[in-house]
Design a protein around this motif. Structure first.
Motif, PDB file in Angstrom:
ATOM      1  N   VAL A 226      21.979 -24.734  12.322  1.00 36.64           N
ATOM      2  CA  VAL A 226      22.996 -24.623  13.378  1.00 36.64           C
ATOM      3  C   VAL A 226      23.515 -23.367  13.320  1.00 36.64           C
ATOM      4  N   LEU A 227      23.473 -22.555  12.340  1.00 36.11           N
ATOM      5  CA  LEU A 227      24.217 -21.050  12.371  1.00 36.11           C
ATOM      6  C   LEU A 227      23.161 -20.444  13.261  1.00 36.11           C
ATOM      7  N   ALA A 228      21.890 -20.569  13.180  1.00 35.10           N
ATOM      8  CA  ALA A 228      20.808 -19.730  13.796  1.00 35.10           C
ATOM      9  C   ALA A 228      20.944 -20.147  15.225  1.00 35.10           C
ATOM     10  N   GLY A 229      21.057 -21.483  15.568  1.00 30.21           N
ATOM     11  CA  GLY A 229      21.262 -21.965  16.871  1.00 30.21           C
ATOM     12  C   GLY A 229      22.449 -21.277  17.651  1.00 30.21           C
ATOM     13  N   LEU A 230      23.723 -21.545  16.833  1.00 29.61           N
ATOM     14  CA  LEU A 230      24.912 -20.703  17.627  1.00 29.61           C
ATOM     15  C   LEU A 230      24.616 -19.373  17.900  1.00 29.61           C
ATOM     16  N   TRP A 231      24.197 -18.677  17.102  1.00 32.84           N
ATOM     17  CA  TRP A 231      24.060 -17.217  17.331  1.00 32.84           C
ATOM     18  C   TRP A 231      23.001 -16.880  18.418  1.00 32.84           C
ATOM     19  N   GLY A 232      22.121 -17.906  18.620  1.00 33.98           N
ATOM     20  CA  GLY A 232      20.991 -17.790  19.560  1.00 33.98           C
ATOM     21  C   GLY A 232      21.629 -17.889  20.804  1.00 33.98           C
ATOM     22  N   LEU A 233      22.482 -19.028  20.852  1.00 32.63           N
ATOM     23  CA  LEU A 233      23.140 -19.501  22.118  1.00 32.63           C
ATOM     24  C   LEU A 233      24.353 -18.279  22.411  1.00 32.63           C
ATOM     25  N   PHE A 234      24.995 -17.851  21.472  1.00 31.57           N
ATOM     26  CA  PHE A 234      25.967 -16.711  21.938  1.00 31.57           C
ATOM     27  C   PHE A 234      25.152 -15.557  22.444  1.00 31.57           C
ATOM     28  N   GLY A 235      23.834 -15.122  21.844  1.00 33.23           N
ATOM     29  CA  GLY A 235      23.193 -13.915  22.197  1.00 33.23           C
ATOM     30  C   GLY A 235      22.577 -14.092  23.989  1.00 33.23           C
ATOM     31  N   ALA A 236      22.266 -15.413  24.054  1.00 24.29           N
ATOM     32  CA  ALA A 236      21.768 -15.712  25.508  1.00 24.29           C
ATOM     33  C   ALA A 236      22.931 -15.625  26.685  1.00 24.29           C
ATOM     34  N   ALA A 237      24.001 -15.882  26.090  1.00 26.11           N
ATOM     35  CA  ALA A 237      25.127 -15.950  27.082  1.00 26.11           C
ATOM     36  C   ALA A 237      25.660 -14.649  27.178  1.00 26.11           C
ATOM     37  N   GLN A 238      25.692 -13.841  25.981  1.00 27.68           N
ATOM     38  CA  GLN A 238      26.105 -12.479  26.068  1.00 27.68           C
ATOM     39  C   GLN A 238      25.122 -11.593  27.034  1.00 27.68           C
ATOM     40  N   THR A 239      23.765 -11.815  26.938  1.00 26.16           N
ATOM     41  CA  THR A 239      22.655 -11.179  27.450  1.00 26.16           C
ATOM     42  C   THR A 239      22.796 -11.633  29.163  1.00 26.16           C
ATOM     43  N   LEU A 240      23.080 -12.817  29.316  1.00 25.54           N
ATOM     44  CA  LEU A 240      23.174 -13.129  30.819  1.00 25.54           C
ATOM     45  C   LEU A 240      24.461 -12.682  31.593  1.00 25.54           C
ATOM     46  N   LEU A 241      25.586 -12.629  30.822  1.00 23.77           N
ATOM     47  CA  LEU A 241      26.948 -12.112  31.416  1.00 23.77           C
ATOM     48  C   LEU A 241      27.837 -11.717  30.250  1.00 23.77           C
ATOM     49  N   ASN A 242      28.105 -10.257  30.149  1.00 24.61           N
ATOM     50  CA  ASN A 242      28.832  -9.934  28.896  1.00 24.61           C
ATOM     51  C   ASN A 242      30.058 -10.989  28.702  1.00 24.61           C
ATOM     52  N   GLU A 243      30.450 -11.016  27.670  1.00 25.27           N
ATOM     53  CA  GLU A 243      31.731 -11.899  27.048  1.00 25.27           C
ATOM     54  C   GLU A 243      31.801 -13.187  27.382  1.00 25.27           C
ATOM     55  N   SER A 244      30.698 -13.981  28.142  1.00 24.37           N
ATOM     56  CA  SER A 244      30.500 -15.141  28.423  1.00 24.37           C
ATOM     57  C   SER A 244      30.327 -16.001  26.950  1.00 24.37           C
ATOM     58  N   GLY A 245      29.710 -15.221  25.987  1.00 17.16           N
ATOM     59  CA  GLY A 245      29.265 -15.922  24.771  1.00 17.16           C
ATOM     60  C   GLY A 245      30.511 -16.552  23.990  1.00 17.16           C
ATOM     61  N   LEU A 246      31.738 -16.023  24.016  1.00 15.00           N
ATOM     62  CA  LEU A 246      32.817 -16.505  23.346  1.00 15.00           C
ATOM     63  C   LEU A 246      33.175 -18.152  23.911  1.00 15.00           C
TER      64      LEU A 246
END
Length: 613
Positions: A226-246
């Motif tokens: 779950v921790l790895a999945g969270l950071w993976g999702l966060f990284g994907a969102a940040q790559t797609l659009l800055n600060e959307s990962g929050l």
């Protein structure tokens, strides 16, 4: 080699100082951020010069981003969705209208009082729109505020963090590019919230599916997945659009909570421990990087800005946002008083200070100093006085009355009558139709349903009672049900009737959570007392303990001896005009009124003597 050694020592000192601050705060029952800020400033360049966050370089920004994602995910995972529904309109207003009020009010205060340029003033205001679950959650736990107030503050802290942080990023882009038209602000905010929310919902659903289907994974690997999945999702969102990962982090946490995975309790515990570590490290590093001279450089205007934010802008925010709610003036007053800023405001302000400096724009250090001054004043003033204010306004949960009793057997009905006769509102739950019919015939309010149905309990009003108690004849069901209700609804007092066994099975002798208390007596047998009541072998009695400690001790010893022998069962304790269901480990005090059941066996009729022939 020497540089890596310096960084290693830096992190070791940071972790030790952060955990030490948490331990001291827990012992003294004050918000941990008080000591985290103090230790960080003391150990930083402005103090003893032991910690130098600049050694981490760009690594500090990476730590901040990943840690904030973890903290927001943990906040979403812990959000009580059932309780949020009750205050959803006020919560929606706080996140939308309230954010706008804070942005406008904070910006005007910073411009007129701190003499910031308009753009820099509104950048500061966007940073302090957030409150923060990292400060609110432990503060409310120590304060013990009533459920509606706690739910509203916790919900605001979790949901407004990504909204405020994204709003701050939009305002920063306006400052850097000079484009301040309303369309840019609204579209930038909406796009980041939408993309982040979509990725979080989809990713959270997949994580929930993984935890349910991947039976081959061990408990530890599931948590780490779950921790790895969270950071993976966060990284994907940040790559797609800055600060959307929050927003992704919050949405993933909420979605995983909705999924109701079997390991949810263990997952929340694991994430909570990681979150505490992340908060400890970040606050120490960020406060160590703060220049005390920059705070004093703000002058009186800086202090006045924060005071206006606390005592003018926040009350206006609450009045407008809760205008049509059913909250009373006491609850609204407490909401107006409590709005401490936390790690998201500190971390984003630190990153913005770096960005503005790199772009050659003045004001970065001043913004960071004013944000930290806001954190310091709100935490110290509001955090340290919140418990007193809650008591003064009478919005603490321990003052909540009424009880929900699971078990309409004779013992449960007897307790319900004792409470009802003393003016307490009582609702009973049972799936047995005969028991329910008997309770109704005795004019008791009953819901015929399974107590394991959380939706049914919610409909019956478990979220508004002061005490939840299970008194069924099944000891295992009592403790399991009490544990589940405690996790789902967090009633002020949760009790379960189950005696100490000579050879207890794991998990049946004591509840998992320390919040759950054993009711009545360690030697209680519900089955036996039901039989006594059926035979009319029970008398309700009461004793007022003497105000003299010596005489009181003798009375206590006598009552406990009878309870240990199974002859007496304490039911209620009245102290200072407050009535409470008795606990097995109750420490009765001089002047207490103890209401109890006393077993008085009926004399056995002598058999007739045979006549002599």
């Amino acid at each position: 080699m020497e540089g890596s050694l310096d960084i290693t020592l830096l992190m070791v000192i940071t972790v030790v100082a952060g955990i030490a601050a948490q331990v001291i705060a827990d012992y003294l029952k004050v918000p941990s951020i008080v000591f985290l800020l103090s230790f960080g400033i003391l150990l930083g360049p402005s103090g003893l010069g032991v910690i130098h966050p600049s050694l981490l370089g760009s690594g500090l920004e990476v730590m901040v981003s990943l840690s904030v994602a973890l903290i927001l995910f943990e906040g979403g995972l812990n959000l009580q969705l059932r309780e949020v529904e009750e205050v959803s309109s006020s919560l929606r207003n706080l996140v939308t209208i309230g954010s706008l009020i804070t942005l406008l009010g904070g910006g005007m205060a910073a411009h007129w009082l701190s003499e910031f340029p308009w753009q820099i003033a509104f950048l500061y205001a966007s940073l302090v729109v957030v409150t923060g679950p990292t400060v609110i959650a432990p503060l409310l736990k120590q304060v013990g505020a009533d459920r509606k107030v706690s739910t509203l503050l916790e919900g605001e802290g979790v949901i407004i963090d990504p909204v405020g942080a994204i709003l701050a990023v939009v305002v920063l882009n306006i400052v850097l590019r000079g484009n301040a038209d309303p369309y840019t602000i609204i579209s930038g905010l909406t796009l980041r919230l939408g993309i982040g929310g979509a990725i979080g919902v989809g990713g959270g659903w997949l994580l929930g599916l993984l935890l349910k289907k991947a039976e081959f994974l061990s408990e530890d690997l599931k948590n780490l997945s779950v921790l790895a999945g969270l950071w993976g999702l966060f990284g994907a969102a940040q790559t797609l659009l800055n600060e959307s990962g929050l927003m992704t982090a919050v949405a993933a946490g909420i979605m995983l909570r909705v999924a109701s995975v079997p390991e949810e309790r263990l997952l929340r515990r694991f994430k909570n421990q990681l979150s505490i570590l992340a908060i400890s490290v970040l606050f120490i590093l960020l406060s160590a990087d703060l220049s005390i001279a920059s705070i004093f450089a703000l002058g009186p205007g800086g202090f006045l800005t924060v005071l206006v934010l606390m005592f003018v802008v926040r009350p206006i925010n609450i009045i407008v946002s809760t205008w049509n709610s059913d909250l009373n003036w006491r609850q609204k007053a407490f909401l107006s008083w409590v709005a401490p800023r936390g790690i998201v405001a500190a971390s984003v302000a630190s990153l913005f200070s770096i960005s503005l400096t790199q772009q050659g724009i003045n004001g970065g250090d001043a913004i960071k100093a004013l944000v930290f001054l806001t954190i310091i004043l709100t935490v110290f003033v509001q955090g340290l006085t919140a418990r007193w204010v809650a008591g003064w306004l009478k919005v603490r949960s321990d003052e909540a009355s009424g009880a929900m009793i699971v078990g309409c057997n004779a013992f449960g009905r007897q307790l319900a009558h004792l409470l009802k006769n003393r003016g307490e509102d009582v609702v009973m739950i049972d799936a047995n139709p005969d028991y329910c019919q008997q309770a109704r015939s005795e004019n008791l309010r009953v819901y015929q349903t399974s107590a394991l149905d959380m939706e049914a309990l919610n409909s019956a009003g478990v979220s508004s009672v002061g005490t939840f108690l299970t008194v069924t004849s099944n000891l295992e069901v009592n403790s399991v049900l009490a544990e589940r209700v405690n996790e789902e609804f967090h009633p002020p007092r949760v009790l379960a009737a189950f005696p100490t066994k000579a050879d207890p099975k794991p998990g049946t002798d004591t509840p998992i959570s320390p919040e759950i208390k054993r009711a009545f007596s360690p030697k209680l047998s519900i089955k036996k007392w039901n039989q006594y009541l059926a035979k009319s072998e029970v008398k309700v009695n009461e004793t007022v303990l003497d105000t003299d400690e010596g005489k009181c001790q003798k009375q206590r010893n006598h009552l406990r001896a009878l309870a240990k022998a199974g002859t007496l069962t304490p039911m209620l304790v009245e102290r200072q005009d407050q009535i409470r269901i008795a606990k097995a480990d109750e420490d009765w005090q001089p002047g207490d009124r103890v209401i109890y059941l006393l077993h008085i066996p009926k004399p056995v009729a002598a058999e007739p003597t045979p006549e002599k022939v």
